[in-house]
Design an enzyme around this catalytic site. Structure first.
Site, PDB file in Angstrom:
ATOM      1  N   LYS A   1      38.813  31.146  54.125  1.00 26.77           N
ATOM      2  CA  LYS A   1      39.077  32.520  53.675  1.00 26.77           C
ATOM      3  C   LYS A   1      38.531  32.718  52.265  1.00 26.77           C
ATOM      4  O   LYS A   1      38.188  31.741  51.579  1.00 26.77           O
ATOM      5  CB  LYS A   1      40.585  32.791  53.709  1.00 26.77           C
ATOM      6  CG  LYS A   1      41.387  31.958  52.720  1.00 26.77           C
ATOM      7  CD  LYS A   1      42.888  32.073  52.971  1.00 26.77           C
ATOM      8  CE  LYS A   1      43.667  31.197  52.011  1.00 26.77           C
ATOM      9  NZ  LYS A   1      45.087  31.086  52.390  1.00 26.77           N
TER      10      LYS A   1
ATOM     11  N   TYR B   1      35.834  40.304  19.865  1.00 27.70           N
ATOM     12  CA  TYR B   1      36.817  41.397  19.833  1.00 27.70           C
ATOM     13  C   TYR B   1      38.092  40.977  19.120  1.00 27.70           C
ATOM     14  O   TYR B   1      38.629  39.892  19.367  1.00 27.70           O
ATOM     15  CB  TYR B   1      37.191  41.826  21.250  1.00 27.70           C
ATOM     16  CG  TYR B   1      36.142  42.653  21.944  1.00 27.70           C
ATOM     17  CD1 TYR B   1      35.777  43.908  21.439  1.00 27.70           C
ATOM     18  CD2 TYR B   1      35.527  42.185  23.092  1.00 27.70           C
ATOM     19  CE1 TYR B   1      34.810  44.671  22.093  1.00 27.70           C
ATOM     20  CE2 TYR B   1      34.568  42.946  23.747  1.00 27.70           C
ATOM     21  CZ  TYR B   1      34.220  44.195  23.232  1.00 27.70           C
ATOM     22  OH  TYR B   1      33.273  44.947  23.874  1.00 27.70           O
TER      23      TYR B   1
HETATM   24  C1  LIG Z   1      45.422  29.707  52.456  1.00 31.28           C
HETATM   25  C2  LIG Z   1      46.265  29.153  53.534  1.00 31.28           C
HETATM   26  C3  LIG Z   1      46.181  27.789  53.870  1.00 31.28           C
HETATM   27  C4  LIG Z   1      45.376  26.803  53.051  1.00 31.28           C
HETATM   28  O1  LIG Z   1      46.135  26.453  51.920  1.00 31.28           O
HETATM   29  P1  LIG Z   1      45.622  25.334  50.889  1.00 31.28           P
HETATM   30  O2  LIG Z   1      46.768  25.124  49.971  1.00 31.28           O
HETATM   31  O3  LIG Z   1      44.423  25.911  50.218  1.00 31.28           O
HETATM   32  O4  LIG Z   1      45.290  24.134  51.690  1.00 31.28           O
HETATM   33  C5  LIG Z   1      46.891  27.352  54.973  1.00 31.28           C
HETATM   34  N1  LIG Z   1      47.660  28.196  55.692  1.00 31.28           N
HETATM   35  C6  LIG Z   1      47.792  29.501  55.379  1.00 31.28           C
HETATM   36  C7  LIG Z   1      48.678  30.364  56.204  1.00 31.28           C
HETATM   37  C8  LIG Z   1      47.115  30.013  54.290  1.00 31.28           C
HETATM   38  O5  LIG Z   1      47.257  31.299  53.972  1.00 31.28           O
END
Ligand SMILES: *Cc1c(COP(=O)(O)O)cnc(C)c1O
Length: 388
Positions: free
Chosen positions: A51, A280
């Site tokens: 993702k 800044y």
């Molecule tokens: C993002 C996600 C993962 C992966 O988590 P990590 O800590 O990056 O391994 C697994 N399951 C779900 C439902 C997630 O949203």
């Protein structure tokens, strides 16, 4: 390799004609995937989470690599992310973990993506959709075992609802942990127990999901085997990270290494006297005559603004402090104590060079955020290069 670069290039990294770029090692991604597989063993499927553009490592390239390594499943957050992979020719099963919004359902089905269903109402909606299409749709159901986010809360009616949805097939039952890395908290054990109660309830009704899955990176890396079941869902570990656990955690079992290096090009170098204010708000003032290098990357590229006066970059194998405020397109480092740098040279914002390294966890600590956010924060305008 880092030493070679230093030796061959007067202390700098081979430049690319980019203001800022990341180098992603697909070999490293493949190695990390193999390490996870070796740890969980043959009986447990590994579904890498790609993702958010594979945590900004590039979803298509990462997915191609994982598919070539034999991954049977990939997980994305939403339908659009799944479609990007299908359009790129990815043939694995793809689980869409956080969508099933009314406006994405048709596309989700048309692209052979597998939905995660989060409520009994959505299960009915999926069933109607399957009836309408005269097509059997396979789905995973998420249980909210205590995280209080997505998922069906434990409920006597779950098994009944699954059985009532006659046009669709339950393939997976899943949950997600809220505090997997915190061994001072009983929350994960409670979630496992709550989830098991739902599974038992389903079993008594004759409902046996083929794939039960609960674990993201941390329960894999610290070997919480009662949460592995048929499949695990590593994201962070695929990219080479495991967050440190709190409390009496068992020893970490998983060896993975970061796959991404982030560089920025020096735009300008200047010598300034003591007492010069930088950036800044004049947040920094030089105490001695200093040499500053202005980098062509800022918070619009993903450098957390909270690294102002706190961050670091690696210049020819040496750490140089960020001085002054990180601005939108620029930030400034103090290179007084570094080997000479010229405009056009590259420095390392995240990665290793010589004996020094800065990883996403280090940046997160300095910026008061989490490593996930540092990686996902790397903006699209930062070019991506794939290396061995
Ligand atoms: C993002 C996600 C993962 C992966 O988590 P990590 O800590 O990056 O391994 C697994 N399951 C779900 C439902 C997630 O949203």
């Amino acid at each position: 390799m880092a030493e070679e670069l230093i030796a061959s290039n007067g202390g700098t990294i081979p430049s690319h004609p980019y203001r800022s770029w990341v180098e992603v090692s697909l070999t490293r991604i493949a190695e990390n995937f193999r390490s996870i597989r070796a740890l969980v063993g043959d009986g447990v499927e590994v579904m890498p989470v790609v993702k958010a553009d594979a945590y900004r490592h590039g979803a298509v390239q990462v997915s191609n690599t994982l598919q070539a390594e034999g991954a049977q499943w990939l997980a994305v957050s939403n339908t659009d992310e799944g479609i990007v992979l299908r359009d790129a020719g990815i043939q694995t099963r793809i689980l869409v973990m956080a969508d099933f919004l009314p406006f994405s359902r048709e596309e989700l089905i048309a692209n052979r993506l597998t939905p995660v269903i989060h409520s009994l109402e959505d299960l009915e909606a999926l069933n109607r959709l399957a009836a309408k299409h005269q097509q059997r749709i396979v789905y995973h159901l998420k249980i909210d075992s205590g995280m209080g986010r997505l998922g069906v809360r434990p409920d006597q009616r779950i098994a009944e609802a699954i059985l009532a949805a006659q046009h669709v097939t339950l393939e997976g039952l899943m949950t997600h942990f809220a505090s997997a890395g915190n061994y001072q908290s009983p929350q994960t054990d409670q979630q496992v127990a709550t989830f098991q109660q739902v599974l038992d309830l389903c079993g008594r009704a004759g409902v046996y999901p083929a794939i039960v899955h609960l674990s993201s990176t941390i329960p894999i890396a610290y070997s919480r085997k009662d949460a592995w079941r048929e499949m695990v869902r590593p994201g962070h570990a695929i990219y080479g990270y495991v967050s440190p656990a709190r409390g009496h955690a068992p020893p970490r079992q998983l060896d993975v290494r970061p796959a991404l290096t982030w560089r920025a090009t020096v735009l300008s170098v200047k010598d300034v006297p003591a007492g010069t204010q930088v950036g800044y708000g004049g947040m920094f003032e030089t105490q001695v005559p200093s040499r500053l290098a202005i980098l062509a990357a800022g918070y619009a590229d993903g450098i957390p603004h909270r690294l102002s006066n706190k961050g670091q970059a690696i210049v020819a194998g040496r750490l140089a402090p960020m001085v002054g405020a990180v601005s939108m397109d620029l930030c400034t480092i103090d290179v007084t104590d570094c080997a000479p740098v010229r405009p056009g040279d590259a420095v390392t914002l995240l990665g290793a060079q010589g004996d020094v390294s800065i990883d996403a966890q280090e940046i997160a600590r300095l910026a008061g955020t989490i490593s996930y956010s540092v990686l996902c924060g790397i903006h699209e305008r930062v070019k991506r290069i794939y290396v061995k």
